[in-house]
Design a protein around this motif. Sequence first.
Motif, PDB file in Angstrom:
ATOM      1  N   ASP A   1      39.964  39.834  40.551  1.00  0.00           N
ATOM      2  CA  ASP A   1      39.182  40.823  39.928  1.00  0.00           C
ATOM      3  C   ASP A   1      40.049  41.911  39.374  1.00  0.00           C
ATOM      4  O   ASP A   1      39.516  42.102  38.069  1.00  0.00           O
TER       5      ASP A   1
ATOM      6  N   THR B   1      32.939  44.783  36.725  1.00  0.00           N
ATOM      7  CA  THR B   1      32.373  43.409  37.096  1.00  0.00           C
ATOM      8  C   THR B   1      31.034  43.563  37.551  1.00  0.00           C
ATOM      9  O   THR B   1      30.420  44.382  38.136  1.00  0.00           O
ATOM     10  N   SER B   2      30.473  42.494  36.966  1.00  0.00           N
ATOM     11  CA  SER B   2      28.954  42.349  37.291  1.00  0.00           C
ATOM     12  C   SER B   2      28.716  41.086  38.366  1.00  0.00           C
ATOM     13  O   SER B   2      27.866  41.011  38.587  1.00  0.00           O
ATOM     14  N   GLN B   3      29.761  40.056  38.136  1.00  0.00           N
ATOM     15  CA  GLN B   3      29.868  39.068  39.055  1.00  0.00           C
ATOM     16  C   GLN B   3      31.154  38.328  39.052  1.00  0.00           C
ATOM     17  O   GLN B   3      31.813  38.276  38.182  1.00  0.00           O
ATOM     18  N   LEU B   4      31.437  37.960  40.280  1.00  0.00           N
ATOM     19  CA  LEU B   4      32.739  37.398  40.680  1.00  0.00           C
ATOM     20  C   LEU B   4      32.513  36.107  41.494  1.00  0.00           C
ATOM     21  O   LEU B   4      31.658  36.206  42.490  1.00  0.00           O
ATOM     22  N   ASN B   5      32.954  35.079  41.005  1.00  0.00           N
ATOM     23  CA  ASN B   5      33.214  33.829  41.665  1.00  0.00           C
ATOM     24  C   ASN B   5      34.418  33.381  41.953  1.00  0.00           C
ATOM     25  O   ASN B   5      35.477  33.526  40.872  1.00  0.00           O
TER      26      ASN B   5
ATOM     27  N   THR C   1      29.159  41.881  27.070  1.00  0.00           N
ATOM     28  CA  THR C   1      29.457  41.326  28.179  1.00  0.00           C
ATOM     29  C   THR C   1      30.774  40.464  27.848  1.00  0.00           C
ATOM     30  O   THR C   1      31.090  40.280  26.748  1.00  0.00           O
TER      31      THR C   1
ATOM     32  N   VAL D   1      33.438  37.004  30.042  1.00  0.00           N
ATOM     33  CA  VAL D   1      33.556  36.318  30.800  1.00  0.00           C
ATOM     34  C   VAL D   1      35.116  35.972  30.858  1.00  0.00           C
ATOM     35  O   VAL D   1      35.515  35.762  30.016  1.00  0.00           O
TER      36      VAL D   1
ATOM     37  N   GLY E   1      35.038  35.692  36.179  1.00  0.00           N
ATOM     38  CA  GLY E   1      34.426  36.914  36.377  1.00  0.00           C
ATOM     39  C   GLY E   1      33.402  37.386  35.103  1.00  0.00           C
ATOM     40  O   GLY E   1      34.000  37.035  34.094  1.00  0.00           O
ATOM     41  N   SER E   2      32.387  37.878  35.383  1.00  0.00           N
ATOM     42  CA  SER E   2      31.519  38.290  34.286  1.00  0.00           C
ATOM     43  C   SER E   2      31.531  39.861  34.303  1.00  0.00           C
ATOM     44  O   SER E   2      31.677  40.562  35.281  1.00  0.00           O
TER      45      SER E   2
END
Length: 166
Positions: A85, A104-108, A133, A135, A153-154
């Motif tokens: 991240d 960070t709005s999404q972390l995979n 945004t 990615v 990550g988004s």
Amino acid sequence: MKNELEQLLKEYMDKATETDLRAMAHVLKGMKNKIEGKSTTYIGGILHYEKNPDESVWELTVPINPALYNSLGIVHGGITATLADSAMGTLANTLVPEGYGAVTSQLNIHYLAPGIGDTLRCRAEIAHQGRNTMVVSAEVFRKDGKKAAQATGSFFIVEKKVSSGE
């Protein structure tokens, strides 16, 4: 606060094993890095990030230390996720316009191998850059070259607000 901390450190030192002492030294050196301005954040200081920026790629390397272990004696997955991240977010933040930041709005993350050895190195690069945004993808490698994790990550691009706090 200072007296309380001194007491806590004394109690720690009286009971600490060699491994405990290595972990504490790692954390305290990292906090010192933050105080001395060698790191902009406490987490960056504690993890002892070594940065290797490029125009389109960002690399962070961290030394592995017992302070980063889980109960199995390998790097905690949350530390690996934080490394990914941080590398992705730092890259995203280098690409936003002045007065904006990327959050960070999404972390995979996919864990592929245990975090062992001397260091973990994360390599992040932009997969998509839009107006609002981004990615970013990242790979985390052990010192032996084995891939330990793969992440995406988004990030939202947001206007920075003037802070009135610390």
